[in-house]
Scaffold this motif. Structure first.
Motif, mmCIF file in Angstrom:
data_model
loop_
_atom_site.group_PDB
_atom_site.id
_atom_site.type_symbol
_atom_site.label_atom_id
_atom_site.label_comp_id
_atom_site.label_asym_id
_atom_site.label_seq_id
_atom_site.Cartn_x
_atom_site.Cartn_y
_atom_site.Cartn_z
ATOM 1 N N THR A 1 0.844 -1.188 0.000
ATOM 2 C CA THR A 1 0.000 0.000 0.000
ATOM 3 C C THR A 1 0.888 1.250 0.000
ATOM 4 O O THR A 1 2.092 1.167 0.209
ATOM 5 N N VAL A 2 0.275 2.399 -0.237
ATOM 6 C CA VAL A 2 1.018 3.650 -0.390
ATOM 7 C C VAL A 2 1.031 4.433 0.923
ATOM 8 O O VAL A 2 -0.015 4.634 1.541
ATOM 9 N N PHE A 3 2.208 4.886 1.320
ATOM 10 C CA PHE A 3 2.380 5.667 2.552
ATOM 11 C C PHE A 3 1.746 7.053 2.372
ATOM 12 O O PHE A 3 1.991 7.716 1.375
ATOM 13 N N PRO A 4 0.938 7.495 3.358
ATOM 14 C CA PRO A 4 0.327 8.825 3.216
ATOM 15 C C PRO A 4 1.353 9.944 3.420
ATOM 16 O O PRO A 4 2.124 9.924 4.370
ATOM 17 N N SER A 5 1.383 10.881 2.492
ATOM 18 C CA SER A 5 2.242 12.063 2.652
ATOM 19 C C SER A 5 1.724 13.160 1.746
ATOM 20 O O SER A 5 0.935 12.915 0.834
ATOM 21 N N ARG A 6 2.182 14.370 1.982
ATOM 22 C CA ARG A 6 1.792 15.500 1.130
ATOM 23 C C ARG A 6 2.432 15.376 -0.254
ATOM 24 O O ARG A 6 1.890 15.845 -1.238
ATOM 25 N N ARG A 7 3.615 14.742 -0.301
ATOM 26 C CA ARG A 7 4.395 14.671 -1.541
ATOM 27 C C ARG A 7 3.662 13.881 -2.611
ATOM 28 O O ARG A 7 3.723 14.210 -3.803
ATOM 29 N N ARG B 1 0.425 13.539 -3.965
ATOM 30 C CA ARG B 1 -0.699 14.449 -3.819
ATOM 31 C C ARG B 1 -2.064 13.802 -4.010
ATOM 32 O O ARG B 1 -2.267 13.019 -4.925
ATOM 33 N N ARG B 2 -2.993 14.168 -3.162
ATOM 34 C CA ARG B 2 -4.398 13.891 -3.400
ATOM 35 C C ARG B 2 -4.909 14.881 -4.452
ATOM 36 O O ARG B 2 -4.219 15.827 -4.807
ATOM 37 N N THR C 1 -2.304 4.121 -8.942
ATOM 38 C CA THR C 1 -0.913 4.317 -9.299
ATOM 39 C C THR C 1 -0.572 5.767 -8.964
ATOM 40 O O THR C 1 -1.453 6.530 -8.542
ATOM 41 N N ILE C 2 0.694 6.114 -9.098
ATOM 42 C CA ILE C 2 1.112 7.489 -8.862
ATOM 43 C C ILE C 2 1.590 8.038 -10.196
ATOM 44 O O ILE C 2 2.414 7.400 -10.867
ATOM 45 N N ASN D 1 2.670 11.749 -12.086
ATOM 46 C CA ASN D 1 3.029 13.143 -11.778
ATOM 47 C C ASN D 1 2.847 13.461 -10.299
ATOM 48 O O ASN D 1 2.317 14.510 -9.934
ATOM 49 N N ARG D 2 3.305 12.539 -9.460
ATOM 50 C CA ARG D 2 3.270 12.700 -8.000
ATOM 51 C C ARG D 2 1.853 12.905 -7.477
ATOM 52 O O ARG D 2 1.647 13.583 -6.472
ATOM 53 N N ILE E 1 -2.180 10.865 -7.076
ATOM 54 C CA ILE E 1 -2.872 9.578 -7.081
ATOM 55 C C ILE E 1 -3.763 9.480 -8.314
ATOM 56 O O ILE E 1 -4.546 10.381 -8.593
#
Lengths: 362, 362
Positions: free
Chosen positions: B3-9, B11-12, B28-29, B31-32, B34
């Motif tokens: 799973t993906v670690f939550p961070s500001r980097r 971006r939602r 997937t991620i 351009n930084r 989600i």
């Protein structure tokens, strides 16, 4: 949070087989590459990092190779830091900025020769900026991403582990210097550096095929040191005040706002010099901020408030097991950035009390 | 996969609340940011897309805004495509290349005014290249990422849904043209475009605060059309031959190799013109490739072999429920790129038979 869809675009690394066998449970994507975030648990990983030694797959720190007759001219044009005194075995923190002084990346410059450098990247395609400047001006230099993947060895037992695999010479590498050391007939750049405050090294593994042999050799040599696969620890890096590009600063920030003003010292007429000089007295700056009470994971900036007015924001926050409080990194306005300032912070789970600290917790 | 670690980097988006409520299970991620990959299941999502209408959070298609007196001069310098005949309401596919003709992105150019454009990005920070050229040459133009997040409406019932929310005028938008249409007092660029072959639109939502109101309005208006949250479908896009930057082509490829040579027609002396011209007769090219037998998910190129010699590679592959075979996108050498060529392909689960097809499946 959802799992990640498998594709070529989200790149595996030369160490992915090792990372998966070691039980990576949470990851992130960094420079379009998988970066482990958690193995056992955040707290267990943190405690282990501070006690033993870990091997980190930080292949996502991609290199921008800059080589050719104009290599130094190109770097002088983009670097706010004076490169004249950079030694032949040195790594330099180098702010990466645009014309107005806004940060484009947060890299480390590695000098391989007078006409050959690596720019070791944080999370943005700064390669494209360097290439754009070079292509725009028609410079005689090559700019590309080489097959170089850093592997970090971090933690208090790092020197011992590195000496066992690379020889006693590893111990004598100075901070932000490197030596070329041999592993199975290959010569790698080995620097004393890394994204923790626990000491350690970064091995710039040239040639993906050497990734797993080196990974396995480190794991085997460190068995009795309790070596494990690890990764950058948010808890530990916030305690120590290590910033993260994309989290704690972005293009809207200058090096001065990030406390990186001491690296702005080039006498040359580099791109962004005028822009930076006009912003050398920042109105906001990075500060350690303590947050009281329970907090959720942070995925967007949390506003810092004083008497209901916004006076900054926090961008990374984590529970610190050692300091038994929530540690965080904030960008705080001048009016409220002094140590001891008592503020409020707006989290998705409600308001919390917060306080500006004199220094990071380390 | 982890799973993906939550961070500001990482971006939602302005639509993340909707996506999460709709049950995104794999992401997937890009351009930084989600980007959803699966809701119900790959096959169910695919069938629904081909039958009904879906709303896609493609905020990750970030815009590079280029505005100012030198905007057109800057674009002429980086565009291999002639922009002289670009209409005021037009979207142009524009190859993005470096000095040697290597692809840096795979964007769509949107003309807002003679001195104001958006470059709608695939997955790389092409903003940094554009900025590097501009900063290097000291051009009088601003280059930035605006608060613009595309929301796609895709599928056979797209026209009906769009007409309900944006008015009948939506139906008259031509392919790769746009109109400015109103939603709750806001005016948005609405183009007939999107990353599927099922027809549809992309709404360039200016202002994050309008994201969820628009999402909710589309969901409500489309209830009886069986509207759902969806996302680009690997199965569907490979059937239709839609390429993915980072997967199917990268900097090592030219537009000619990707079948995009028709967009190389600028009479100007743009960056990379000489490099491209020297590579206009490619030695390898994108081809549809059918693969027989069971295949695993693809996370690295699979070599294509003829008599044991490598003659290409496949970079995206998926099961096609409609064509009842494995469809894939390959880069095949001239000697073996003709339709009907029978090849072997090396997957992590063993060799499979493969065949070059005359065209994509559509």
């Amino acid at each position: 949070m959802a799992t990640v869809f498998p594709s070529r675009r989200v790149r595996r690394t030369p160490f992915s087989a090792g990372v998966e066998a070691a039980g990576m449970s949470v990851c992130t994507i960094y420079n379009r590459m998988i970066l482990p975030s958690v193995f056992a648990s955040q707290e267990e990983d943190y405690r282990h990092l501070k006690t033993h030694v870990q091997v980190w797959d930080v292949a996502c720190e991609r290199q921008v190779a800059v080589q050719g007759p104009d290599a130094r001219r190109l770097l002088d044009l983009i670097s706010p830091r004076d490169l004249d005194r950079m030694a032949a075995d040195q790594c330099y923190y180098m702010p990466a900025i645009d014309r107005e002084g806004g940060m484009l990346n947060d890299p480390v410059l590695v000098k391989l020769a007078e006409d050959h450098f690596w720019i070791s990247l944080a999370d943005s395609d700064y390669l494209q900026y360097v290439l754009g400047v070079s292509d725009g001006l028609g410079m005689d230099v090559h700019v590309w991403e080489p097959d170089v993947s850093p592997l970090a060895v971090q933690g208090p037992k790092s020197d011992e582990l590195m000496a066992r695999v690379f020889g006693e010479e590893a111990r004598s590498i100075r901070f932000f210097r490197y030596k070329r050391l041999a592993f199975e007939g290959q010569s790698f750049v080995v620097a004393r550096s890394g994204y923790s405050k626990q000491g350690g090294f970064e091995i710039y593994v040239e040639g993906s095929e050497h990734g797993m042999p080196l990974w396995n050799a480190l794991m085997k040599a460190g068995e009795d040191l309790n070596v494990r696969a690890g990764c950058p620890s948010t808890m530990e890096r916030v305690e120590g005040g290590l910033l993260s590009y994309g989290n704690d600063m972005r293009r809207e920030n200058t090096p001065f706002e990030c406390g990186l003003g001491k690296y702005v010292n080039s006498p040359r007429d580099y791109i962004g010099k005028a822009g930076l000089m006009a912003r050398s007295e920042p109105e906001r700056q990075i500060r350690p901020v303590e947050i009281f009470g329970e907090i959720p994971p942070i995925t967007a900036p949390w506003p810092l408030l004083a008497d209901g007015r916004r006076v900054g924001q926090v961008t990374t926050a984590a529970w610190s097991p050692d300091f038994k409080t929530n540690v965080s990194i904030g960008m705080v306005e001048r009016s409220h950035w002094d140590a001891g300032q008592k503020l409020e912070i707006e989290t998705p789970q409600g308001m919390r009390r917060a306080e500006v600290k004199a220094g990071f917790w380390i």
